[in-house]
Design a protein around this motif. Structure first.
Motif, PDB file in Angstrom:
ATOM      1  N   LYS A 111       2.262  16.004  -2.387  1.00 17.50           N
ATOM      2  CA  LYS A 111       1.636  15.184  -1.774  1.00 17.50           C
ATOM      3  C   LYS A 111       1.450  13.628  -1.185  1.00 17.50           C
ATOM      4  CE  LYS A 111       4.129  18.715  -0.901  1.00 17.50           C
ATOM      5  NZ  LYS A 111       6.148  19.332  -0.333  1.00 17.50           N
ATOM      6  N   GLN A 112       2.089  12.542  -0.047  1.00 16.36           N
ATOM      7  CA  GLN A 112       1.687  11.989   0.187  1.00 16.36           C
ATOM      8  C   GLN A 112       1.018  11.933   1.848  1.00 16.36           C
ATOM      9  OE1 GLN A 112       4.379   8.856  -0.261  1.00 16.36           O
ATOM     10  NE2 GLN A 112       3.008   7.290   0.856  1.00 16.36           N
ATOM     11  N   ARG A 165     -11.367  13.715   5.123  1.00 19.16           N
ATOM     12  CA  ARG A 165     -10.031  12.411   5.212  1.00 19.16           C
ATOM     13  C   ARG A 165      -9.538  13.226   4.317  1.00 19.16           C
ATOM     14  NH1 ARG A 165     -13.939   8.176   5.039  1.00 19.16           N
ATOM     15  NH2 ARG A 165     -15.852   8.446   3.937  1.00 19.16           N
ATOM     16  N   ILE A 166      -7.898  12.220   4.600  1.00 18.82           N
ATOM     17  CA  ILE A 166      -6.194  12.445   4.331  1.00 18.82           C
ATOM     18  C   ILE A 166      -6.062  10.755   2.797  1.00 18.82           C
ATOM     19  CG2 ILE A 166      -3.699  12.180   5.705  1.00 18.82           C
ATOM     20  CD1 ILE A 166      -5.517  12.383   8.421  1.00 18.82           C
ATOM     21  N   PRO A 167      -6.481  12.143   1.711  1.00 17.30           N
ATOM     22  CA  PRO A 167      -6.091  10.989   0.522  1.00 17.30           C
ATOM     23  C   PRO A 167      -4.473  10.340   0.549  1.00 17.30           C
ATOM     24  CG  PRO A 167      -7.265  12.710  -0.082  1.00 17.30           C
ATOM     25  CD  PRO A 167      -6.870  12.942   1.704  1.00 17.30           C
ATOM     26  N   ASP A 168      -4.160   9.084   0.016  1.00 19.88           N
ATOM     27  CA  ASP A 168      -3.193   8.370   0.297  1.00 19.88           C
ATOM     28  C   ASP A 168      -2.146   9.582  -0.489  1.00 19.88           C
ATOM     29  OD1 ASP A 168      -2.753   5.958   1.607  1.00 19.88           O
ATOM     30  OD2 ASP A 168      -5.081   5.633   0.333  1.00 19.88           O
ATOM     31  N   VAL A 169      -2.200   9.878  -1.661  1.00 20.32           N
ATOM     32  CA  VAL A 169      -1.947  11.256  -2.259  1.00 20.32           C
ATOM     33  C   VAL A 169      -2.795  11.977  -2.808  1.00 20.32           C
ATOM     34  CG1 VAL A 169      -0.666  11.643  -4.116  1.00 20.32           C
ATOM     35  CG2 VAL A 169      -0.631   9.265  -3.429  1.00 20.32           C
ATOM     36  N   THR A 170      -2.660  13.719  -3.119  1.00 20.78           N
ATOM     37  CA  THR A 170      -2.999  14.718  -3.174  1.00 20.78           C
ATOM     38  C   THR A 170      -2.376  16.004  -4.121  1.00 20.78           C
ATOM     39  OG1 THR A 170      -4.175  14.929  -1.397  1.00 20.78           O
ATOM     40  CG2 THR A 170      -4.090  17.181  -2.342  1.00 20.78           C
ATOM     41  N   VAL A 171      -2.772  15.885  -5.089  1.00 18.95           N
ATOM     42  CA  VAL A 171      -1.901  16.856  -5.904  1.00 18.95           C
ATOM     43  C   VAL A 171      -2.353  18.349  -6.032  1.00 18.95           C
ATOM     44  CG1 VAL A 171      -1.638  17.379  -9.401  1.00 18.95           C
ATOM     45  CG2 VAL A 171      -1.297  15.134  -8.046  1.00 18.95           C
ATOM     46  N   HIS A 192       1.116  -1.175  -0.178  1.00 15.10           N
ATOM     47  CA  HIS A 192       0.562  -0.129  -0.458  1.00 15.10           C
ATOM     48  C   HIS A 192       1.156   1.187  -0.409  1.00 15.10           C
ATOM     49  CE1 HIS A 192      -4.090   1.841   1.454  1.00 15.10           C
ATOM     50  NE2 HIS A 192      -3.024   3.160   0.982  1.00 15.10           N
ATOM     51  N   GLY A 193       1.809   1.269   0.817  1.00 15.41           N
ATOM     52  CA  GLY A 193       2.285   2.347   1.014  1.00 15.41           C
ATOM     53  C   GLY A 193       3.699   3.075  -0.009  1.00 15.41           C
ATOM     54  N   ALA A 194       4.169   1.724  -0.842  1.00 12.85           N
ATOM     55  CA  ALA A 194       4.835   1.696  -1.887  1.00 12.85           C
ATOM     56  C   ALA A 194       4.249   2.156  -3.655  1.00 12.85           C
ATOM     57  CB  ALA A 194       5.764   0.291  -2.016  1.00 12.85           C
ATOM     58  N   ILE A 195       3.147   1.827  -3.393  1.00  9.74           N
ATOM     59  CA  ILE A 195       2.378   2.262  -4.347  1.00  9.74           C
ATOM     60  C   ILE A 195       2.325   3.576  -4.678  1.00  9.74           C
ATOM     61  CG2 ILE A 195      -0.493   2.043  -5.342  1.00  9.74           C
ATOM     62  CD1 ILE A 195       0.094  -1.397  -5.026  1.00  9.74           C
ATOM     63  N   ALA A 196       1.691   3.955  -3.026  1.00 10.22           N
ATOM     64  CA  ALA A 196       1.139   5.537  -2.409  1.00 10.22           C
ATOM     65  C   ALA A 196       2.813   6.335  -3.225  1.00 10.22           C
ATOM     66  CB  ALA A 196       0.879   5.525  -1.766  1.00 10.22           C
ATOM     67  N   GLU A 197       3.359   5.975  -3.011  1.00 11.38           N
ATOM     68  CA  GLU A 197       5.100   6.485  -3.079  1.00 11.38           C
ATOM     69  C   GLU A 197       5.349   6.325  -4.936  1.00 11.38           C
ATOM     70  OE1 GLU A 197       9.501   6.075  -0.487  1.00 11.38           O
ATOM     71  OE2 GLU A 197       8.852   4.020  -1.388  1.00 11.38           O
ATOM     72  N   VAL A 230      -5.728  10.270  -4.344  1.00 13.50           N
ATOM     73  CA  VAL A 230      -5.194   9.076  -5.034  1.00 13.50           C
ATOM     74  C   VAL A 230      -5.874   8.371  -3.707  1.00 13.50           C
ATOM     75  CG1 VAL A 230      -4.137   7.403  -5.174  1.00 13.50           C
ATOM     76  CG2 VAL A 230      -3.101   9.129  -7.024  1.00 13.50           C
ATOM     77  N   GLU A 231      -6.869   7.501  -4.414  1.00  8.81           N
ATOM     78  CA  GLU A 231      -6.784   6.268  -2.495  1.00  8.81           C
ATOM     79  C   GLU A 231      -5.931   4.793  -2.793  1.00  8.81           C
ATOM     80  OE1 GLU A 231      -7.367   7.595   0.795  1.00  8.81           O
ATOM     81  OE2 GLU A 231      -8.978   9.717   0.325  1.00  8.81           O
ATOM     82  N   VAL A 232      -5.708   4.452  -2.508  1.00 13.00           N
ATOM     83  CA  VAL A 232      -4.904   3.136  -2.583  1.00 13.00           C
ATOM     84  C   VAL A 232      -6.215   2.465  -1.379  1.00 13.00           C
ATOM     85  CG1 VAL A 232      -3.071   1.506  -2.284  1.00 13.00           C
ATOM     86  CG2 VAL A 232      -2.321   4.009  -3.109  1.00 13.00           C
ATOM     87  N   VAL A 233      -6.497   1.269  -2.746  1.00 13.38           N
ATOM     88  CA  VAL A 233      -7.388   0.434  -1.268  1.00 13.38           C
ATOM     89  C   VAL A 233      -6.818  -0.347  -0.803  1.00 13.38           C
ATOM     90  CG1 VAL A 233      -9.170  -1.322  -1.935  1.00 13.38           C
ATOM     91  CG2 VAL A 233      -9.389   0.323  -3.331  1.00 13.38           C
TER      92      VAL A 233
END
Length: 195
Positions: free
Chosen positions: A66-67, A84-90, A41-46, A117-120
């Motif tokens: 920002k991640q 909410r706190i998305p996994d990634v926000t542009v 999950h973290g690797a995909i968001a990164e 981006v939300e990683v499920v």
């Protein structure tokens, strides 16, 4: 024994400090602890955050990515607040800089982020596909990615009159993003590049 949970206002949420490092989302006035998620999950968001940052630099856009650093306050149509706190926000770089001396939250009166981006994960599946999709649409976020490592699919939702039309990508299909037209990633690359 029934336990009564005290509902929190948005300001209560911003002021909340339980003395731990646990991060919380606010959903209908209730604190929901955010788990660390799996390494995948973290690797995909990164990986996506790094890709977006590279594309932003190459295109010399006034944006930043920002991640898991930005809250997005959400209109739920109910009495209690949601953030909410998305996994990634542009978002616009200027908007990020405005948060330097306050909580890093995009409020209802602020311009929406450009992309989230939300990683499920198994515990967030319903929220990512349903609740957040509706909330982000009402906030008029132009592009919302649902990245699902459980099915190895990426759903890109594009805003059309406060509702999202979506396209799902898998395998060798190249993702198409209006915000990042030079993006040249396949679904497989996102799920396999976990370095």
């Amino acid at each position: 024994m029934n336990v009564t949970l005290q509902k929190l206002t948005f300001q209560d949420y911003l002021d909340h400090n339980d003395g731990t490092d646990v991060r919380y989302e606010l959903v209908d006035g209730e604190l929901i602890a955010m788990s660390l998620g799996t390494g995948k999950h973290g690797a995909i968001a990164e990986f996506l955050n790094d890709q977006f940052r590279d594309l932003i630099r190459q295109a010399q856009q006034p944006w930043t990515s920002k991640q898991m650093l930005i809250g997005v306050r959400s209109p739920r149509g109910r009495r209690w607040d949601t953030c909410r706190i998305p996994d990634v926000t542009v978002l616009m770089r200027s908007q990020w800089l405005e948060m330097s001396n306050r909580e890093a939250v995009i409020d209802l009166s602020d311009p929406p982020p450009l992309l989230v981006v939300e990683v499920v994960s198994p515990s967030t599946r319903t929220d990512d596909y349903r609740s957040k999709r509706a909330e982000y649409g009402l906030l008029e976020i132009p592009e919302y990615w649902i990245v699902d490592p459980l099915t190895e699919e990426i759903t890109i939702c594009l805003l059309e009159h406060q509702f999202y039309d979506s396209v799902t990508y898998q395998g060798e299909q190249v993702l198409e993003s209006p915000l990042f037209p030079d993006l040249a990633l396949t679904a497989r690359e996102i799920f396999n590049d976990l370095g």
